[in-house]
Enzyme design. Structure first.
Site, PDB file in Angstrom:
ATOM      1  N   TYR A   1      47.307  39.144  34.883  1.00 49.46           N
ATOM      2  CA  TYR A   1      46.016  39.468  34.252  1.00 49.46           C
ATOM      3  C   TYR A   1      46.144  40.821  33.537  1.00 49.46           C
ATOM      4  O   TYR A   1      45.715  40.968  32.383  1.00 49.46           O
ATOM      5  CB  TYR A   1      44.882  39.491  35.283  1.00 49.46           C
TER       6      TYR A   1
ATOM      7  N   PHE B   1      33.101  36.582  36.768  1.00 52.91           N
ATOM      8  CA  PHE B   1      34.536  36.883  36.662  1.00 52.91           C
ATOM      9  C   PHE B   1      35.285  36.660  37.987  1.00 52.91           C
ATOM     10  O   PHE B   1      36.309  35.977  38.030  1.00 52.91           O
ATOM     11  CB  PHE B   1      34.687  38.334  36.175  1.00 52.91           C
TER      12      PHE B   1
HETATM   13  P1  NDP Z   1      32.513  35.448  33.029  1.00 49.29           P
HETATM   14  O1  NDP Z   1      33.373  34.591  33.885  1.00 49.29           O
HETATM   15  O2  NDP Z   1      31.117  35.691  33.465  1.00 49.29           O
HETATM   16  O3  NDP Z   1      32.526  34.915  31.527  1.00 49.29           O
HETATM   17  C1  NDP Z   1      33.695  34.455  30.915  1.00 49.29           C
HETATM   18  C2  NDP Z   1      33.339  33.766  29.610  1.00 49.29           C
HETATM   19  O4  NDP Z   1      34.551  33.362  28.958  1.00 49.29           O
HETATM   20  C3  NDP Z   1      32.499  32.516  29.821  1.00 49.29           C
HETATM   21  O5  NDP Z   1      31.463  32.487  28.867  1.00 49.29           O
HETATM   22  C4  NDP Z   1      33.470  31.383  29.582  1.00 49.29           C
HETATM   23  O6  NDP Z   1      32.787  30.287  28.983  1.00 49.29           O
HETATM   24  C5  NDP Z   1      34.443  32.001  28.568  1.00 49.29           C
HETATM   25  N1  NDP Z   1      35.756  31.355  28.623  1.00 49.29           N
HETATM   26  C6  NDP Z   1      36.638  31.386  29.629  1.00 49.29           C
HETATM   27  N2  NDP Z   1      37.703  30.623  29.347  1.00 49.29           N
HETATM   28  C7  NDP Z   1      37.476  30.081  28.124  1.00 49.29           C
HETATM   29  C8  NDP Z   1      38.187  29.181  27.292  1.00 49.29           C
HETATM   30  N3  NDP Z   1      39.378  28.671  27.649  1.00 49.29           N
HETATM   31  N4  NDP Z   1      37.647  28.838  26.085  1.00 49.29           N
HETATM   32  C9  NDP Z   1      36.445  29.330  25.714  1.00 49.29           C
HETATM   33  N5  NDP Z   1      35.720  30.185  26.458  1.00 49.29           N
HETATM   34  C10 NDP Z   1      36.226  30.541  27.658  1.00 49.29           C
HETATM   35  O7  NDP Z   1      33.291  36.859  32.926  1.00 49.29           O
HETATM   36  P2  NDP Z   1      32.962  38.230  32.158  1.00 49.29           P
HETATM   37  O8  NDP Z   1      31.720  38.137  31.384  1.00 49.29           O
HETATM   38  O9  NDP Z   1      33.110  39.287  33.152  1.00 49.29           O
HETATM   39  O10 NDP Z   1      34.223  38.291  31.191  1.00 49.29           O
HETATM   40  C11 NDP Z   1      34.152  38.448  29.798  1.00 49.29           C
HETATM   41  C12 NDP Z   1      35.330  39.290  29.347  1.00 49.29           C
HETATM   42  O11 NDP Z   1      35.258  40.583  29.938  1.00 49.29           O
HETATM   43  C13 NDP Z   1      36.700  38.718  29.723  1.00 49.29           C
HETATM   44  O12 NDP Z   1      37.587  38.898  28.655  1.00 49.29           O
HETATM   45  C14 NDP Z   1      37.116  39.596  30.907  1.00 49.29           C
HETATM   46  O13 NDP Z   1      38.503  39.659  31.047  1.00 49.29           O
HETATM   47  C15 NDP Z   1      36.513  40.924  30.487  1.00 49.29           C
HETATM   48  N6  NDP Z   1      36.320  41.892  31.536  1.00 49.29           N
HETATM   49  C16 NDP Z   1      35.546  41.610  32.640  1.00 49.29           C
HETATM   50  C17 NDP Z   1      35.376  42.585  33.614  1.00 49.29           C
HETATM   51  C18 NDP Z   1      34.598  42.330  34.860  1.00 49.29           C
HETATM   52  O14 NDP Z   1      34.749  43.122  35.837  1.00 49.29           O
HETATM   53  N7  NDP Z   1      33.759  41.314  34.925  1.00 49.29           N
HETATM   54  C19 NDP Z   1      35.965  43.916  33.474  1.00 49.29           C
HETATM   55  C20 NDP Z   1      36.784  44.081  32.290  1.00 49.29           C
HETATM   56  C21 NDP Z   1      36.915  43.117  31.376  1.00 49.29           C
HETATM   57  P3  NDP Z   1      33.009  28.730  29.346  1.00 49.29           P
HETATM   58  O15 NDP Z   1      33.462  28.649  30.759  1.00 49.29           O
HETATM   59  O16 NDP Z   1      31.665  28.103  29.079  1.00 49.29           O
HETATM   60  O17 NDP Z   1      34.031  28.291  28.355  1.00 49.29           O
HETATM   61  C1  8X3 Z   2      38.281  43.054  35.106  1.00 54.07           C
HETATM   62  C2  8X3 Z   2      38.263  44.268  35.967  1.00 54.07           C
HETATM   63  O1  8X3 Z   2      39.420  45.402  37.914  1.00 54.07           O
HETATM   64  O2  8X3 Z   2      39.010  43.035  38.106  1.00 54.07           O
HETATM   65  O3  8X3 Z   2      39.086  43.219  33.992  1.00 54.07           O
HETATM   66  O4  8X3 Z   2      40.717  43.848  36.640  1.00 54.07           O
HETATM   67  S1  8X3 Z   2      39.409  44.115  37.210  1.00 54.07           S
END
Ligand code: NDP
Ligand code: 8X3
Length: 256
Positions: free
Chosen positions: A156, A193
């Site tokens: 990741y 997430f």
């Molecule tokens: P969520 O799991 O709540 O949302 C993830 C989103 O990505 C969903 O809308 C999902 O939609 C979409 N997604 C996942 N896989 C696919 C795919 N193969 N094709 C199209 N859409 C996809 O997580 P977050 O909102 O937390 O994550 C959003 C971003 O933020 C990510 O890039 C994550 O790595 C990043 N991030 C998150 C952090 C956290 O602590 N939560 C911290 C740092 C970064 P669907 O399943 O409907 O396709």
């Molecule tokens: C998501 C935050 O700390 O789970 O990118 O990697 S962490």
């Protein structure tokens, strides 16, 4: 609501949950027309119904890791939504949390295919529009995991280090076309997430945020809107944001 193109149009990947959904809501409240993307059609429909009261909304259901599906979905945009001003490359997840020797090949493929290649496929489809317009703004959602590796974060973290590199590379290559590129790199945000990372194990997911006030998706949405609403000559290139209770990926105060 139709898109009369008086306002900017943003395409958000991963709009069906978490940061993407909160950003869609924040943009709608600021009169930005929306192209909302994800794989869960029921959620896309619900969100389009909710936000359609405030702004023009079009939905696209595709998997970002399927390059043909990306090209076909983005090639199908109706004219009134095809002039994308803002691209939020947000779709992505962690899959699994294992030491490298126990890592699952499908998890590795998913993270690299979605978080890295998916971001590239979507960008490749949108770039011709921005280059033609000599303007546009791409926000890549990275992570603190793309700044500092942590134990069991291995692949990741690699996917988010790749996002960091792509963000820098895009900025270098696209500035001559007038296209702004920047990253927002969050720490712990409470979304779906961890539920995805732990494959539906809600107890393990809840433990990630236990005892601390994590960031809310709305906090990141607010920051993304701040970034995209700066004057044209201002480009926020790279922004890291953590909850106050977090100092690094491994230093988290759960007793504040
Ligand atoms: P969520 O799991 O709540 O949302 C993830 C989103 O990505 C969903 O809308 C999902 O939609 C979409 N997604 C996942 N896989 C696919 C795919 N193969 N094709 C199209 N859409 C996809 O997580 P977050 O909102 O937390 O994550 C959003 C971003 O933020 C990510 O890039 C994550 O790595 C990043 N991030 C998150 C952090 C956290 O602590 N939560 C911290 C740092 C970064 P669907 O399943 O409907 O396709
Ligand atoms: C998501 C935050 O700390 O789970 O990118 O990697 S962490």
């Amino acid at each position: 609501m139709e898109n009369s193109k008086q306002n900017k149009t943003a395409l958000i990947t991963g709009a069906t949950s978490g940061i993407g959904m909160a950003t869609a809501r924040h943009f709608a409240n600021n009169n930005i027309a929306l192209v909302l993307c994800g794989r869960r059609q029921d959620r896309l429909d619900e969100l389009a119904k909710e936000l359609g009261a405030y702004t023009a909304v079009h939905t696209l259901n595709f998997d970002v890791s399927d390059k043909n599906a990306v090209a076909s979905a983005l090639g199908s945009l109706p004219k009134s939504f095809s002039n994308i001003d803002i691209l939020i490359n947000n779709a992505g997840n962690a899959h699994g949390f294992d030491p490298i020797e126990e890592g699952n090949l499908e998890d590795w493929d998913a993270m690299l295919d979605i978080n890295v290649k998916g971001l590239l496929y979507v960008s490749k489809s949108i770039l011709p529009i921005m280059i033609k317009n000599k303007s546009g703004h791409i926000i890549n959602i990275g992570s603190t995991a793309g700044k500092e590796v942590y134990p069991k974060g291995n692949v990741y973290c690699a996917s988010k280090f790749a996002v960091d590199a792509i963000n820098q590379g895009m900025r270098m290559d696209l500035h001559k076309h007038g296209v702004k590129v920047g990253a927002v790199n969050p720490g712990l945000v409470e979304t779906e997430f961890s539920k995805v990372r732990f494959k539906g194990d809600t107890n393990r997911a809840a433990d990630v945020y236990k005892g601390l006030e994590a960031l809310r998706p709305e906090d990141i949405a607010d920051i993304i809107h701040f970034v995209v609403s700066r004057p044209y000559h201002v480009n926020i290139a790279d922004l890291v944001v953590m909850p106050t209770a977090q100092a690094s990926n491994t230093i988290v105060n759960r007793e504040l």
